[in-house]
Write a protein that holds these residues in place. Structure first.
Motif, PDB file in Angstrom:
ATOM      1  N   VAL A  29       0.428  -1.254   0.369  1.00  0.00           N
ATOM      2  CA  VAL A  29      -0.005  -0.283   0.073  1.00  0.00           C
ATOM      3  C   VAL A  29       0.720   1.279  -0.043  1.00  0.00           C
ATOM      4  O   VAL A  29       0.700   2.133  -0.383  1.00  0.00           O
ATOM      5  CB  VAL A  29      -0.594   0.235   1.137  1.00  0.00           C
ATOM      6  CG1 VAL A  29      -2.031  -1.304   1.215  1.00  0.00           C
ATOM      7  CG2 VAL A  29       0.013  -0.296   2.776  1.00  0.00           C
ATOM      8  N   GLN A  30       2.293   1.093   0.233  1.00  0.00           N
ATOM      9  CA  GLN A  30       2.482   2.302  -0.018  1.00  0.00           C
ATOM     10  C   GLN A  30       3.945   2.066  -1.117  1.00  0.00           C
ATOM     11  O   GLN A  30       4.176   3.262  -1.366  1.00  0.00           O
ATOM     12  CB  GLN A  30       4.592   2.002   1.500  1.00  0.00           C
ATOM     13  CG  GLN A  30       3.650   1.771   2.718  1.00  0.00           C
ATOM     14  CD  GLN A  30       4.822   1.186   3.253  1.00  0.00           C
ATOM     15  OE1 GLN A  30       5.464   1.720   3.303  1.00  0.00           O
ATOM     16  NE2 GLN A  30       5.053   0.653   4.695  1.00  0.00           N
ATOM     17  N   ALA A  31       3.374   1.577  -2.143  1.00  0.00           N
ATOM     18  CA  ALA A  31       3.721   1.984  -3.361  1.00  0.00           C
ATOM     19  C   ALA A  31       3.474   3.362  -4.090  1.00  0.00           C
ATOM     20  O   ALA A  31       2.097   4.123  -4.163  1.00  0.00           O
ATOM     21  CB  ALA A  31       3.110   0.711  -4.581  1.00  0.00           C
ATOM     22  N   GLY A  32       4.876   3.346  -4.448  1.00  0.00           N
ATOM     23  CA  GLY A  32       4.244   4.965  -4.920  1.00  0.00           C
ATOM     24  C   GLY A  32       4.341   6.347  -4.127  1.00  0.00           C
ATOM     25  O   GLY A  32       3.751   7.753  -4.375  1.00  0.00           O
TER      26      GLY A  32
ATOM     27  N   PRO B 263      11.063 -10.885  13.850  1.00  0.00           N
ATOM     28  CA  PRO B 263      11.115  -9.917  14.591  1.00  0.00           C
ATOM     29  C   PRO B 263      12.092  -8.791  14.301  1.00  0.00           C
ATOM     30  O   PRO B 263      13.220  -8.930  13.040  1.00  0.00           O
ATOM     31  CB  PRO B 263      11.616 -10.850  16.017  1.00  0.00           C
ATOM     32  CG  PRO B 263      12.362 -11.593  15.424  1.00  0.00           C
ATOM     33  CD  PRO B 263      11.411 -12.771  14.211  1.00  0.00           C
ATOM     34  N   PHE B 264      12.145  -7.405  14.007  1.00  0.00           N
ATOM     35  CA  PHE B 264      13.060  -6.801  14.115  1.00  0.00           C
ATOM     36  C   PHE B 264      12.906  -6.308  12.062  1.00  0.00           C
ATOM     37  O   PHE B 264      14.132  -5.738  11.254  1.00  0.00           O
ATOM     38  CB  PHE B 264      14.269  -6.696  14.235  1.00  0.00           C
ATOM     39  CG  PHE B 264      13.994  -6.710  15.614  1.00  0.00           C
ATOM     40  CD1 PHE B 264      14.057  -5.014  16.906  1.00  0.00           C
ATOM     41  CD2 PHE B 264      14.068  -7.841  16.311  1.00  0.00           C
ATOM     42  CE1 PHE B 264      14.085  -5.231  18.212  1.00  0.00           C
ATOM     43  CE2 PHE B 264      14.386  -7.559  18.189  1.00  0.00           C
ATOM     44  CZ  PHE B 264      13.838  -6.596  18.687  1.00  0.00           C
ATOM     45  N   TYR B 265      11.965  -7.192  11.543  1.00  0.00           N
ATOM     46  CA  TYR B 265      12.135  -7.590   9.891  1.00  0.00           C
ATOM     47  C   TYR B 265      10.811  -7.006   9.293  1.00  0.00           C
ATOM     48  O   TYR B 265      10.080  -6.141   8.812  1.00  0.00           O
ATOM     49  CB  TYR B 265      13.198  -8.412   9.508  1.00  0.00           C
ATOM     50  CG  TYR B 265      12.795  -8.162   7.809  1.00  0.00           C
ATOM     51  CD1 TYR B 265      14.183  -7.871   7.438  1.00  0.00           C
ATOM     52  CD2 TYR B 265      12.478  -9.052   7.230  1.00  0.00           C
ATOM     53  CE1 TYR B 265      14.846  -8.003   6.061  1.00  0.00           C
ATOM     54  CE2 TYR B 265      12.747  -8.876   6.095  1.00  0.00           C
ATOM     55  CZ  TYR B 265      13.669  -8.253   4.905  1.00  0.00           C
ATOM     56  OH  TYR B 265      14.320  -8.392   3.636  1.00  0.00           O
ATOM     57  N   ASN B 266      10.017  -8.410   9.523  1.00  0.00           N
ATOM     58  CA  ASN B 266       8.755  -8.429   8.877  1.00  0.00           C
ATOM     59  C   ASN B 266       7.656  -7.346   9.273  1.00  0.00           C
ATOM     60  O   ASN B 266       6.904  -7.115   8.643  1.00  0.00           O
ATOM     61  CB  ASN B 266       8.582  -9.502   8.669  1.00  0.00           C
ATOM     62  CG  ASN B 266       9.068 -10.746   8.270  1.00  0.00           C
ATOM     63  OD1 ASN B 266       9.131 -11.660   8.735  1.00  0.00           O
ATOM     64  ND2 ASN B 266       9.312 -10.305   7.171  1.00  0.00           N
ATOM     65  N   SER B 267       7.941  -6.994  10.860  1.00  0.00           N
ATOM     66  CA  SER B 267       6.780  -5.738  11.889  1.00  0.00           C
ATOM     67  C   SER B 267       7.222  -5.725  12.523  1.00  0.00           C
ATOM     68  O   SER B 267       7.247  -6.861  13.394  1.00  0.00           O
ATOM     69  CB  SER B 267       4.974  -7.183  10.884  1.00  0.00           C
ATOM     70  OG  SER B 267       5.316  -7.599  12.247  1.00  0.00           O
TER      71      SER B 267
ATOM     72  N   ARG C  84       1.370   5.297  16.383  1.00  0.00           N
ATOM     73  CA  ARG C  84       0.377   5.647  14.509  1.00  0.00           C
ATOM     74  C   ARG C  84      -0.190   4.777  14.685  1.00  0.00           C
ATOM     75  O   ARG C  84      -0.387   3.637  15.788  1.00  0.00           O
ATOM     76  CB  ARG C  84       0.906   6.218  13.527  1.00  0.00           C
ATOM     77  CG  ARG C  84       2.374   4.941  13.514  1.00  0.00           C
ATOM     78  CD  ARG C  84       3.330   5.018  12.394  1.00  0.00           C
ATOM     79  NE  ARG C  84       4.336   3.851  11.513  1.00  0.00           N
ATOM     80  CZ  ARG C  84       4.163   2.790  11.410  1.00  0.00           C
ATOM     81  NH1 ARG C  84       2.794   3.339  10.528  1.00  0.00           N
ATOM     82  NH2 ARG C  84       4.853   2.417  10.660  1.00  0.00           N
ATOM     83  N   GLU C  85      -1.541   4.892  13.799  1.00  0.00           N
ATOM     84  CA  GLU C  85      -2.401   3.509  13.746  1.00  0.00           C
ATOM     85  C   GLU C  85      -2.199   2.898  12.274  1.00  0.00           C
ATOM     86  O   GLU C  85      -1.275   3.573  11.347  1.00  0.00           O
ATOM     87  CB  GLU C  85      -3.598   4.570  12.583  1.00  0.00           C
ATOM     88  CG  GLU C  85      -4.888   3.264  12.693  1.00  0.00           C
ATOM     89  CD  GLU C  85      -5.839   4.021  12.289  1.00  0.00           C
ATOM     90  OE1 GLU C  85      -7.252   3.721  12.514  1.00  0.00           O
ATOM     91  OE2 GLU C  85      -5.890   4.715  11.448  1.00  0.00           O
ATOM     92  N   LEU C  86      -2.002   1.672  13.008  1.00  0.00           N
ATOM     93  CA  LEU C  86      -1.815   0.851  11.607  1.00  0.00           C
ATOM     94  C   LEU C  86      -3.480  -0.415  11.100  1.00  0.00           C
ATOM     95  O   LEU C  86      -3.934  -0.551  12.106  1.00  0.00           O
ATOM     96  CB  LEU C  86      -0.833  -0.060  12.602  1.00  0.00           C
ATOM     97  CG  LEU C  86       0.008  -0.405  13.547  1.00  0.00           C
ATOM     98  CD1 LEU C  86       0.803  -1.270  14.206  1.00  0.00           C
ATOM     99  CD2 LEU C  86       1.101   0.406  12.452  1.00  0.00           C
TER     100      LEU C  86
ATOM    101  N   ARG D 122      -7.795  -2.387  12.883  1.00  0.00           N
ATOM    102  CA  ARG D 122      -6.513  -1.280  12.772  1.00  0.00           C
ATOM    103  C   ARG D 122      -6.201  -0.958  13.721  1.00  0.00           C
ATOM    104  O   ARG D 122      -7.692  -0.499  15.401  1.00  0.00           O
ATOM    105  CB  ARG D 122      -8.048  -0.158  11.736  1.00  0.00           C
ATOM    106  CG  ARG D 122      -8.462  -0.438  10.735  1.00  0.00           C
ATOM    107  CD  ARG D 122      -9.960   0.969  10.588  1.00  0.00           C
ATOM    108  NE  ARG D 122      -9.837   0.885   8.521  1.00  0.00           N
ATOM    109  CZ  ARG D 122     -10.552  -0.194   8.081  1.00  0.00           C
ATOM    110  NH1 ARG D 122     -10.800  -0.924   8.702  1.00  0.00           N
ATOM    111  NH2 ARG D 122     -10.547  -0.268   6.700  1.00  0.00           N
ATOM    112  N   THR D 123      -5.589  -1.369  14.419  1.00  0.00           N
ATOM    113  CA  THR D 123      -4.713   0.111  15.649  1.00  0.00           C
ATOM    114  C   THR D 123      -3.688   0.652  15.664  1.00  0.00           C
ATOM    115  O   THR D 123      -3.482   0.963  14.824  1.00  0.00           O
ATOM    116  CB  THR D 123      -4.336  -2.012  16.559  1.00  0.00           C
ATOM    117  OG1 THR D 123      -4.207  -1.524  17.991  1.00  0.00           O
ATOM    118  CG2 THR D 123      -3.860  -2.168  15.374  1.00  0.00           C
ATOM    119  N   GLY D 124      -3.427   0.841  16.707  1.00  0.00           N
ATOM    120  CA  GLY D 124      -2.465   2.086  17.269  1.00  0.00           C
ATOM    121  C   GLY D 124      -1.364   1.767  17.445  1.00  0.00           C
ATOM    122  O   GLY D 124      -1.413   0.104  17.816  1.00  0.00           O
ATOM    123  N   VAL D 125      -0.232   1.722  17.320  1.00  0.00           N
ATOM    124  CA  VAL D 125       0.939   0.961  17.752  1.00  0.00           C
ATOM    125  C   VAL D 125       1.441   1.176  19.678  1.00  0.00           C
ATOM    126  O   VAL D 125       1.362  -0.644  19.876  1.00  0.00           O
ATOM    127  CB  VAL D 125       2.219   1.915  17.150  1.00  0.00           C
ATOM    128  CG1 VAL D 125       4.014   1.212  17.929  1.00  0.00           C
ATOM    129  CG2 VAL D 125       2.345   2.113  15.945  1.00  0.00           C
TER     130      VAL D 125
END
Length: 375
Positions: A98-101, A139-143, A164-166, A195-198
């Motif tokens: 979803v971050q593309a572009g 951990p510390f890579y995928n998510s 932030r919202e995830l 939908r959740t915050g960090v």
């Protein structure tokens, strides 16, 4: 039933995709390595005639230049092989973001990769995936979910530097979307997000961990709660098992607390097994299952789907202990004693014969032999 070729098949999303394909009874996919991608002739031969190529390989973390060039070059290498294929696959699916572009090196590289693959002229699916979570994330890579789970499993507290919202999507839902299968069973190809915050995520997982250290089951009111808890449990296995059970003794005898659930569905049943009898030989995608031997002795054996090593636990009724089956691990229990084995089972959902979430496979072999799955 489709034939598949997958880049990044040994990664987090790749493993979840292969497990779902296995559950569906599809043929084992062709795994495309970095060496294959480097040779367009070899690559063309490997993808010839397959129904669907899934491009899951990518670079998620590291130096911004390496992230950008890595994602662009991987897609270009795949395109070169596809362009040389005499019998090209019917469909190419790209695990985009979803971050593309979005103007970042990663996002812009993903957009270029999508354009490159679309330029092959083959039927192209550009799958825009949100943040993924699930069992055995790196951990510390995928998510951040995988990071929080690992930190908590090690007895530490997650640190939140930026809230932030995830929008979190379970990897099996993403796999169903990539495979083009209809929603059903334990997956939802529409990829409904959590939908959740960090900070909220960190607190929620911390609450799960605090209860589970005592062997208690946290509230599991919906599918995302179940899957988030399963993701946490995957980081506890096998080091945290078997789990001791609270026992209370007085002049009358002993009382053992087997399951203490804080909310959600649940079903308890028991079975007896004659000497040398084995039950199980299957895996679940989402269902949590608890084994407790109450009388007799047994060996519980487990193997992660797609892997070869078998984990074994010797248990008996003299000191009842909990072993919770991790999702996507094939498991069985065998009576190793001379007499009857009495085992109590607890699952976090009511049994639905239309959607049993039970997939037969032997523990001792990764072969696709038909096996009768016992309750």
């Amino acid at each position: 039933m489709l034939s598949l070729a997958i880049t990044g098949g040994n990664g987090f999303l790749g493993w979840h995709t292969r497990v779902l394909a296995r559950a569906l009874g599809w043929p084992e996919p062709v795994l495309l390595t970095r060496a294959d991608l480097a040779d367009p002739v070899v690559l063309a031969a490997k993808v010839a005639g397959v129904d669907r190529v899934l491009h899951l390989a990518g670079v998620n973390r590291g130096d911004p230049v390496e992230v950008a060039t890595g994602n662009v070059e991987l897609a270009a290498a795949l395109a070169r092989g596809l362009n040389q294929c005499p019998m090209p696959p019917r469909t190419v699916v790209f695990a985009n973001s979803v971050q593309a572009g979005n103007g970042t090196p990663y996002g812009d590289a993903k957009a270029v990769a999508a354009e490159t693959l679309a330029g092959t002229g083959l039927d192209f699916v550009d799958a825009r995936l949100a943040n993924l979570y699930g069992e055995h994330g790196r951990p510390f890579y995928n998510s951040v979910t995988a990071t929080f789970c690992r930190v908590l499993a090690e007895g530490r507290r997650p640190e939140v530097h930026e809230d932030r919202e995830l929008h979190l999507v379970h990897a099996t839902d993403a796999a169903a979307h990539l495979l083009g299968v209809a929603t059903g069973g334990s997956w939802d190809a529409e990829m409904p997000p959590l939908r959740t915050g960090v900070r909220e995520l960190a607190d929620r997982l911390a609450d799960y961990a605090a209860l589970y250290r005592r062997g208690e089951i946290p509230p599991l009111p919906d599918r995302h709660a179940v899957r988030l808890f399963n993701a946490y449990r995957s980081h506890c296995f096998p080091a945290h098992y078997p789990l001791p059970l609270p026992r209370h003794a007085d002049s009358r005898g002993e009382l053992t607390e087997v399951v203490k659930s804080h909310g959600g569905q649940g079903q308890t049943f028991s079975s007896t097994s004659h000497p040398k009898v084995t039950r199980g030989q299957h895996f679940h995608l989402a269902k949590m299952e608890r084994f407790v031997v109450l009388c007799g002795s047994a060996e519980i054996s487990l193997r992660r789907v797609g892997h070869g090593d078998v984990v074994r636990f010797a248990v008996d009724g003299e000191t009842p202990m909990v072993v919770d089956m991790p999702t996507m691990w094939v498991h069985k229990i065998t009576n190793t004693g001379p007499g009857e084995l009495l085992t109590l089972f607890w699952v976090n959902e009511l049994f639905d014969p239309e959607r049993p979430d039970t997939y037969a496979e032997p523990v001792e072999s990764g072969r696709r032999e038909p096996v009768k799955a016992l309750a």
